[in-house]
Motif scaffolding. Structure first.
Motif, PDB file in Angstrom:
ATOM      1  N   ASN A   4       0.801  -1.220   0.000  1.00 38.39           N
ATOM      2  CA  ASN A   4       0.000   0.000   0.000  1.00 38.39           C
ATOM      3  C   ASN A   4       0.836   1.274   0.000  1.00 38.39           C
ATOM      4  O   ASN A   4       0.349   2.324  -0.386  1.00 38.39           O
ATOM      5  CB  ASN A   4      -0.942   0.010   1.207  1.00 38.39           C
ATOM      6  CG  ASN A   4      -1.969  -1.095   1.112  1.00 38.39           C
ATOM      7  OD1 ASN A   4      -2.565  -1.307   0.070  1.00 38.39           O
ATOM      8  ND2 ASN A   4      -2.169  -1.806   2.203  1.00 38.39           N
ATOM      9  N   ARG A  12       1.534   6.851  -0.438  1.00 40.12           N
ATOM     10  CA  ARG A  12       0.517   5.845  -0.762  1.00 40.12           C
ATOM     11  C   ARG A  12       0.658   5.460  -2.240  1.00 40.12           C
ATOM     12  O   ARG A  12       0.835   6.314  -3.103  1.00 40.12           O
ATOM     13  CB  ARG A  12      -0.872   6.393  -0.496  1.00 40.12           C
ATOM     14  CG  ARG A  12      -1.953   5.359  -0.652  1.00 40.12           C
ATOM     15  CD  ARG A  12      -3.086   5.660   0.339  1.00 40.12           C
ATOM     16  NE  ARG A  12      -4.135   4.690   0.379  1.00 40.12           N
ATOM     17  CZ  ARG A  12      -4.069   3.500   0.945  1.00 40.12           C
ATOM     18  NH1 ARG A  12      -2.956   3.090   1.487  1.00 40.12           N
ATOM     19  NH2 ARG A  12      -5.096   2.695   0.963  1.00 40.12           N
ATOM     20  N   THR A  14      -0.661   3.756  -5.855  1.00 35.56           N
ATOM     21  CA  THR A  14      -1.867   3.580  -6.654  1.00 35.56           C
ATOM     22  C   THR A  14      -1.584   2.458  -7.648  1.00 35.56           C
ATOM     23  O   THR A  14      -0.416   2.150  -7.929  1.00 35.56           O
ATOM     24  CB  THR A  14      -2.235   4.871  -7.414  1.00 35.56           C
ATOM     25  OG1 THR A  14      -1.138   5.237  -8.255  1.00 35.56           O
ATOM     26  CG2 THR A  14      -2.553   6.000  -6.448  1.00 35.56           C
ATOM     27  N   ARG A  16      -1.430   1.097 -11.369  1.00 37.32           N
ATOM     28  CA  ARG A  16      -1.295   1.658 -12.713  1.00 37.32           C
ATOM     29  C   ARG A  16      -0.976   0.509 -13.659  1.00 37.32           C
ATOM     30  O   ARG A  16      -0.206  -0.389 -13.327  1.00 37.32           O
ATOM     31  CB  ARG A  16      -0.183   2.701 -12.734  1.00 37.32           C
ATOM     32  CG  ARG A  16      -0.073   3.394 -14.089  1.00 37.32           C
ATOM     33  CD  ARG A  16       1.038   4.387 -14.113  1.00 37.32           C
ATOM     34  NE  ARG A  16       0.572   5.653 -13.536  1.00 37.32           N
ATOM     35  CZ  ARG A  16       1.263   6.775 -13.593  1.00 37.32           C
ATOM     36  NH1 ARG A  16       2.444   6.812 -14.158  1.00 37.32           N
ATOM     37  NH2 ARG A  16       0.785   7.881 -13.052  1.00 37.32           N
ATOM     38  N   PRO A  25       1.442  -1.760  -8.425  1.00 37.20           N
ATOM     39  CA  PRO A  25       1.531  -0.592  -7.544  1.00 37.20           C
ATOM     40  C   PRO A  25       2.531   0.425  -8.094  1.00 37.20           C
ATOM     41  O   PRO A  25       3.624   0.073  -8.544  1.00 37.20           O
ATOM     42  CB  PRO A  25       2.019  -1.185  -6.215  1.00 37.20           C
ATOM     43  CG  PRO A  25       1.595  -2.608  -6.263  1.00 37.20           C
ATOM     44  CD  PRO A  25       1.713  -3.017  -7.709  1.00 37.20           C
ATOM     45  N   CYS A  27       4.228   4.496  -7.446  1.00 39.24           N
ATOM     46  CA  CYS A  27       4.443   5.637  -6.559  1.00 39.24           C
ATOM     47  C   CYS A  27       4.491   6.903  -7.398  1.00 39.24           C
ATOM     48  O   CYS A  27       5.412   7.092  -8.204  1.00 39.24           O
ATOM     49  CB  CYS A  27       5.752   5.475  -5.777  1.00 39.24           C
ATOM     50  SG  CYS A  27       6.084   6.898  -4.704  1.00 39.24           S
ATOM     51  N   GLU A  28       3.490   7.761  -7.183  1.00 36.13           N
ATOM     52  CA  GLU A  28       3.424   9.041  -7.910  1.00 36.13           C
ATOM     53  C   GLU A  28       4.607   9.934  -7.534  1.00 36.13           C
ATOM     54  O   GLU A  28       5.180  10.608  -8.387  1.00 36.13           O
ATOM     55  CB  GLU A  28       2.105   9.765  -7.590  1.00 36.13           C
ATOM     56  CG  GLU A  28       0.856   9.003  -7.981  1.00 36.13           C
ATOM     57  CD  GLU A  28       0.572   9.008  -9.471  1.00 36.13           C
ATOM     58  OE1 GLU A  28       1.147   9.841 -10.206  1.00 36.13           O
ATOM     59  OE2 GLU A  28      -0.227   8.160  -9.910  1.00 36.13           O
TER      60      GLU A  28
END
Length: 159
Positions: A4, A12, A14, A16, A25, A27-28
């Protein structure tokens, strides 16, 4: 187990789409995909030179007979980990190593790399991690290992 949060920055994650991988998963903040991280360990069928007896141990106050095992250290290859763990836990030297295959052990999220190890039949000199040890004939070893554990599966599948 689903990731997560980013293991680098803590943001956090997301999901993609990643070509040929599906939803991964992401990481922006870091701008990078994050793939699962889990432990890697080695387990050993420790055999006498004639390959007629197997060394089983008990550990941490538990009554079950198990195979010697240990985690692979960062930067270490699996074969070195086998030799190191055998020396650290039992004071024994490996004469021969043979890779038997891998199993994913879900309770601890660990990839187990399984080896057959032949040793000279000396008495082990166990460290504090080992409560007791004993050489077993192969068929008896199959009967006394912890039911449902990795050792039972490995001994069942091993010729």
């Amino acid at each position: 187990m689903e990731m997560n949060y980013c293991m680098r920055c803590g943001a956090r994650l997301t999901l993609r789409e990643l070509e040929d991988e599906g939803m991964v998963p992401y990481c922006e903040r870091c701008g990078d995909y994050r793939f699962p991280v889990f432990s890697t360990a080695v387990s050993m069928l420790v055999l006498n030179p004639e390959k007629t007896r197997i060394l089983l141990i008990t550990q941490y106050g538990k009554p079950h007979h198990i195979l010697p095992a240990g985690y692979v250290d960062k930067g270490e290859n699996a074969e070195h980990a086998v030799r190191r763990e055998l020396k650290e836990e039992l004071g024994m030297e490996a004469l021969e190593l043979r890779y038997l295959g891998s199993h994913y052990y879900e309770p601890s999220e660990t990839l187990m790399l399984n080896y057959r190890v032949t040793v000279e039949e000396d008495e082990p000199t166990p460290n504090r991690e080992v409560d007791s040890w004993r050489w077993f004939p192969i068929e008896e070893a199959r009967r006394v290992v912890r039911p449902g554990g990795l050792a039972e599966r490995l001994l069942r599948d091993w010729p």
